[in-house]
Design an enzyme around this catalytic site. Sequence first.
Site, PDB file in Angstrom:
ATOM      1  N   LEU A  94       0.744  -1.244  -0.173  1.00  0.00           N
ATOM      2  CA  LEU A  94       0.064   0.016   0.006  1.00  0.00           C
ATOM      3  C   LEU A  94       0.825   1.273   0.041  1.00  0.00           C
ATOM      4  O   LEU A  94       0.229   2.470   0.027  1.00  0.00           O
ATOM      5  CB  LEU A  94      -1.041   0.096   1.078  1.00  0.00           C
ATOM      6  CG  LEU A  94      -2.093  -1.099   1.202  1.00  0.00           C
ATOM      7  CD1 LEU A  94      -2.960  -0.995   2.381  1.00  0.00           C
ATOM      8  CD2 LEU A  94      -3.009  -1.035   0.134  1.00  0.00           C
ATOM      9  N   HIS A  95       2.151   1.393   0.014  1.00  0.00           N
ATOM     10  CA  HIS A  95       2.916   2.388   0.196  1.00  0.00           C
ATOM     11  C   HIS A  95       2.307   3.514   1.301  1.00  0.00           C
ATOM     12  O   HIS A  95       1.909   4.323   0.822  1.00  0.00           O
ATOM     13  CB  HIS A  95       2.936   3.153  -1.080  1.00  0.00           C
ATOM     14  CG  HIS A  95       4.008   2.837  -2.224  1.00  0.00           C
ATOM     15  ND1 HIS A  95       3.964   3.348  -3.281  1.00  0.00           N
ATOM     16  CD2 HIS A  95       4.940   1.740  -2.076  1.00  0.00           C
ATOM     17  CE1 HIS A  95       5.124   2.634  -4.025  1.00  0.00           C
ATOM     18  NE2 HIS A  95       5.566   1.855  -3.447  1.00  0.00           N
ATOM     19  N   PHE A 148      -2.052   6.035  -1.382  1.00  0.00           N
ATOM     20  CA  PHE A 148      -2.529   6.396  -2.678  1.00  0.00           C
ATOM     21  C   PHE A 148      -2.128   5.440  -3.769  1.00  0.00           C
ATOM     22  O   PHE A 148      -2.675   5.647  -4.457  1.00  0.00           O
ATOM     23  CB  PHE A 148      -1.765   7.734  -2.777  1.00  0.00           C
ATOM     24  CG  PHE A 148      -2.151   8.869  -2.051  1.00  0.00           C
ATOM     25  CD1 PHE A 148      -3.183   9.796  -2.329  1.00  0.00           C
ATOM     26  CD2 PHE A 148      -1.411   9.412  -0.940  1.00  0.00           C
ATOM     27  CE1 PHE A 148      -3.294  10.687  -1.607  1.00  0.00           C
ATOM     28  CE2 PHE A 148      -1.500  10.299  -0.274  1.00  0.00           C
ATOM     29  CZ  PHE A 148      -2.299  10.960  -0.238  1.00  0.00           C
ATOM     30  N   HIS A 149      -1.413   4.341  -3.355  1.00  0.00           N
ATOM     31  CA  HIS A 149      -0.784   3.329  -4.209  1.00  0.00           C
ATOM     32  C   HIS A 149      -1.176   2.042  -3.840  1.00  0.00           C
ATOM     33  O   HIS A 149      -0.449   1.639  -2.683  1.00  0.00           O
ATOM     34  CB  HIS A 149       0.762   3.468  -4.592  1.00  0.00           C
ATOM     35  CG  HIS A 149       1.055   5.028  -4.934  1.00  0.00           C
ATOM     36  ND1 HIS A 149       2.223   5.471  -4.528  1.00  0.00           N
ATOM     37  CD2 HIS A 149       0.520   5.899  -5.499  1.00  0.00           C
ATOM     38  CE1 HIS A 149       2.313   6.690  -4.735  1.00  0.00           C
ATOM     39  NE2 HIS A 149       1.395   7.013  -5.574  1.00  0.00           N
ATOM     40  N   GLN A 150      -1.954   1.400  -4.575  1.00  0.00           N
ATOM     41  CA  GLN A 150      -2.401  -0.030  -3.990  1.00  0.00           C
ATOM     42  C   GLN A 150      -1.877  -0.991  -5.171  1.00  0.00           C
ATOM     43  O   GLN A 150      -1.787  -0.882  -6.376  1.00  0.00           O
ATOM     44  CB  GLN A 150      -3.737  -0.221  -3.808  1.00  0.00           C
ATOM     45  CG  GLN A 150      -4.298   0.837  -2.795  1.00  0.00           C
ATOM     46  CD  GLN A 150      -4.737   2.095  -3.426  1.00  0.00           C
ATOM     47  OE1 GLN A 150      -5.514   2.046  -4.532  1.00  0.00           O
ATOM     48  NE2 GLN A 150      -4.589   2.806  -2.802  1.00  0.00           N
TER      49      GLN A 150
END
Length: 654
Positions: A423-424, A590-592
Site C-alpha cells: 500500500l505504500h 494512494f498506491h495499491q
Amino acid sequence: MTTVRLSDDQRKTLDAVYASLIPHAQFDGGGRPAVLTRIERLIGTIEDPRDRQRLRLLLSVLGSRAANLLMSARPRALANMNLADRERALDAWAHSSLPIRRAGFQALKRLINVAHYCWPDADGSHPSWRATGYPGPLPPPDGPGVTPLPTTHIDRTTELDADIVIVGSGAGGGVAAGVLAGAGKNIVVLEKGDSVDTRRMTQIEGEMLGAMYLGGGLIMTQSGSMPILAGSCLGGGTTVNYTTSFPLPARTRAEWDARSGLSLFSSARFTESLERVQRRLDVGTRWTTASARDTILETGCRRLGWHVGTIPRNVTGCREGLECGYCGYGCRYGAKNSTERTYLNDAAHAGARLVVRCNVERVLMSRGRAAGVVGTVTLPDGTTCELTVRARVVIVACGAVSTPALLRRSGLQNPHIGRGLRLHPVTGVFGTFPDRVEPWSGALQTRFSDQFADLDSGYGAKFETAPIHFALPASAFGWDGARRYREAVERLAHTGVVGILLRDRDAGRVTVSRSGHPRVDYELSDYDVRHLRTALHGAARVLAAAGATEVETLQTPPTRMAPKSNWFENFVRATDARGYRHCRMSYITFHQMASAAMGADPKTSVIQETGEAYEVRGLFVADGSAFPTSSGVNPMITIMALADHIARGINERW
C-alpha cells in the site's frame, strides 16, 4: 448517493459527537442539522453494508449509558453529558489502550470533520476557510472547457459484442484500450466511476471526493488504521493523481525478476514499454516550478546536505500556480496527460466504446476460458440495468483492491489472489512557518528526496509534498482536544509538509465479504515501522532546517515541538512514546499494488508473464495488482508500461 437513516438515538449521539469535536461551529449552510444529514449521506456511500452497520453500532455504543459507565466512568448517554464530560469521554476513546476504540474515534472524527470542513456554507465560503485565507473553489475557466470523450449510453438491459472487454479505464485499462483499439480490435471499456468533464470539476472537496474517488474516499482498511484513496472516474487514478512520473528503478526491476522467476522487468521489451508510455504522456521536467511547499523540502534537504531532485511530470502546458494545486480533483485545463486525454482518447477515435457508471460483477466463463463480463449500470436517477459484454478476451484493470475481488466473485480459486497487497503507506510531518506557505497552491509535486529510500536492500521511504486543502487536515491531523485541533487547521496557510512515502516490504491482503465487496486487512510490520520511524525523524529535521518554528506529527496526540536546543532528542522520545501503529498515527494509501502478482510459477503467483491468468485462458490482469512487490516509486508509469507490454502481447498472438 443514498442517505442512511439513523435512529433518533443514533442521530442524537452523532450530534453530540459533532458538537464536541467542533464546539465552535457556526455553520451557516443550514446549521448542524445540514451537516448531520451530510454525514448520513456519506455513510450511505460506503458500499459494504457491514461497514455501514459498524458505524451505526459505534453510535449506539456511544449512546449507551452502560458502555459509557464502563469506558469513561460516566453513566449517561453521550447526548446527555455536558461539553466537558463529552470531551473527556471521547478522549478516552481517542487515547484508549484498545485499538478498536481508537479506530472508532478516528472513523467518526474523519466523517465529521470532512463533512464540516469540505463543503462551503451558503455564501460559498466557510468560517475556517476565511480564517486561514483559503480561497475555496476558483472561478471556472473561460470558454467551453475541454471536450469530454463520448460514452455509450446504456439505459436498459443490454448485451454488447466485442473482441476485447476491458474493466477499468485508468493507468492499466486506459493504456490497454488505446493500444488494442489502435491495432484494429473491437474494444469495450467499462468504468465503475463517471465521466467528470471539466465543467463538473467544482473544486469543492467533498463533492469531488464523491465524484472521482472510490467509495467517495471513505474506504478504510478493516482495522480502521488507513484510508484507501483510489481514482474512480473515467481515466481512473490518472485523472486525479499528482502527475509524478517516475519509471521503475533498475534495482527494483532486477529484484522483481529475481522474485517472480521472470526475465521481463529487466528486459529490453519492458524498457521499450516504459519509454513508449513516457513519450505518449509527454513526461519531462519543463513544468516543474517549485511551489512554496516544494521549496521548503528542497531548502531543508540542501541545508542538511541531503539528496533532493526534480520530479518528472506527465503534463503539457501546466499552469503551475494556484489552479494547479486543485488538480488532485481533476485538471480543468486539460494539461494533465491522463489516460482520458491520451490513450482513451486514442481508443475512442479508433472506435472503442466507453461505458461509465458500470460495476462489473463477474467474468463470464465458457469451457475454461473467459467469455465476457456481466455488470450493472447505474443511471443518473439512481436506477440500474444489467449490461453483458460478450468477448474473446477479458482484461481486468480495476485496481489492486477491486481486481482480486472481481476475480474471486468470478469463481477463481488461486490461493494467491488478494495476497501480497502493498500500500505504500503515507504519513507526514507538518511544520509551521513565519511566512505564508499556502500549501494548497503551486504545481502538484515537483521535488523529492531519496535520502532515506534505501535503508535496507532497496526498502525505505521517499520524501514528497502534495497540495493540502482541508480534507487532509480534517481527516489526518492528530487529536489533543477541540481547541488545539481548530488552531492547527486554521494556521494551514503557514503550514509546510514533508510527506513520507514508505516502500513497504511486508504484505496485507484483500478478501471478499459475503456481499461481494473487497475488504483490506493491512498493518505495518515491525520491519516497515523501523523504516517509517527513521524517515519521520528525518522529515522533522528537514522542516527545522528550512526554518519551521514548530514541527508536528500526525499522531494522536500529536508530537509538537519547537526546534530549539536539544529538541531532536526530545522529539524522538516523544514520537516513540506515542507509537506508530494501530491508529496511533494517521496514514493514507494512494498506491495499491501486488494483490494478483505476476510470476513464472502458478504455485506462487496469479498471472503469467503475458498477463494471462493461470486458471482461465483469455483472462488477463493489467494493473498494479500484477506487481511482484511494491514499486517504491509512484506506480503510474510502471502500470502503464506493464499494460503496454500485455496489450501488445495480446495483439501479437491474436
